[in-house]
Design an enzyme around this catalytic site. Structure first.
Site, PDB file in Angstrom:
ATOM      1  N   ASP A  55      41.380  29.176  24.563  1.00  0.00           N
ATOM      2  CA  ASP A  55      40.688  30.153  23.716  1.00  0.00           C
ATOM      3  C   ASP A  55      41.102  30.016  22.253  1.00  0.00           C
ATOM      4  O   ASP A  55      42.164  29.483  21.932  1.00  0.00           O
ATOM      5  CB  ASP A  55      41.026  31.584  24.159  1.00  0.00           C
ATOM      6  N   HIS A 106      33.502  32.206  22.498  1.00  0.00           N
ATOM      7  CA  HIS A 106      34.451  33.314  22.557  1.00  0.00           C
ATOM      8  C   HIS A 106      34.034  34.430  21.602  1.00  0.00           C
ATOM      9  O   HIS A 106      34.850  35.265  21.226  1.00  0.00           O
ATOM     10  CB  HIS A 106      35.838  32.777  22.190  1.00  0.00           C
ATOM     11  N   HIS A 110      36.986  37.590  16.597  1.00  0.00           N
ATOM     12  CA  HIS A 110      37.875  38.042  17.676  1.00  0.00           C
ATOM     13  C   HIS A 110      38.155  39.539  17.494  1.00  0.00           C
ATOM     14  O   HIS A 110      39.254  39.932  17.074  1.00  0.00           O
ATOM     15  CB  HIS A 110      39.161  37.230  17.657  1.00  0.00           C
ATOM     16  N   HIS A 201      45.946  28.999  24.903  1.00  0.00           N
ATOM     17  CA  HIS A 201      45.370  29.074  23.556  1.00  0.00           C
ATOM     18  C   HIS A 201      45.717  27.815  22.778  1.00  0.00           C
ATOM     19  O   HIS A 201      46.886  27.429  22.723  1.00  0.00           O
ATOM     20  CB  HIS A 201      45.896  30.309  22.816  1.00  0.00           C
TER      21      HIS A 201
END
Length: 240
Positions: A55, A106, A110, A201
């Site tokens: 991610d 994603h 964020h 990540h």
């Protein structure tokens, strides 16, 4: 007869109900519940396979290190890209795709989906999807929400945009300043089962500065453990 007070009372009563409906999918954030009762959302696949996912990229400071390691191990993965980061590094996005990895989204930014309404949620997903599609020439089909927190608006937007939400069955907690390669490996493998999906990540853009080093350092041992347990490792598209 003045019906305005009654309407105002009804509206006030409806607000908590609408908020509850919007937030109901947050129960999927609880890993044990999701893994047991929501296998599709958790990323459950065929029992001899492990899906490896990353991610928050792409990040030109860190993602190339992961790409080189994966190439050396002849392993492909799924990269859930932030649209804003993909926009900044389109060449790196093309490099990920050219290396045979699966590219997914994603979101654009964020930010927690529970704080967004239906229109903002849809626009965020669409912008991320279209940006990645324009760069790679292929429309992504998978989506992972920031922080793994879904909302009703997110489910509806994903469906409208032909995006399938996928979370994970185990993670490395590699976003913290205290994470080390050893702790990441230990945390991942404690919950590692055939058919599972690993979350790591490849960027620290939403994590502690330099946190990606712990994931990169743990990755060879994670791959070794999967091999020792008889699991193939690959992207979600091969997960079954």
């Amino acid at each position: 007869m003045n019906i305005a007070p009654a309407l105002r009372t009804a509206a006030r009563a409806a607000v908590p109900l609408l908020a509850a409906a919007h937030a109901t999918p947050v129960v999927s954030t609880f890993g044990p519940l999701r893994n047991r009762f929501m296998p599709r959302l958790a990323g459950r696949g065929r029992p001899n396979h492990i899906a490896l996912t990353f991610d928050d990229g792409p990040d030109p400071r860190s993602t190339p290190h992961f790409l080189r390691l994966l190439a050396g191990r002849e392993v492909h993965a799924t990269f859930f890209l932030l649209g804003s980061e993909a926009h900044r590094s389109p060449g790196l996005v093309r490099e990920i795709a050219a290396a045979g990895h699966e590219v997914a989204v994603h979101g654009w930014l964020h930010r927690p989906l529970l704080l967004r309404g239906p229109r903002a949620t849809h626009d965020d997903f669409r912008r991320a999807r279209d940006t990645v599609s324009a760069i790679t020439g292929r429309q992504p089909t998978l989506f992972r929400p920031p922080y793994g927190v879904m909302s009703t608006a997110a489910h509806l937007a994903a469906r409208r945009l032909d995006l399938t939400p996928v979370l994970w069955t185990c993670w490395g907690e590699d976003w913290t300043a205290r994470a080390t390669p050893r702790s990441v490996h230990r945390t991942v493998t404690a919950d590692l089962e055939g058919g599972g999906t690993i979350l790591l990540h490849d960027s620290d853009c939403t994590s502690a500065p330099g946190a990606w080093h712990s994931a990169l350092g743990a990755l060879p041992r994670i791959l070794d453990t999967c091999q020792e347990r008889g699991y193939d490792v690959g992207p979600l598209r091969d997960h079954g």
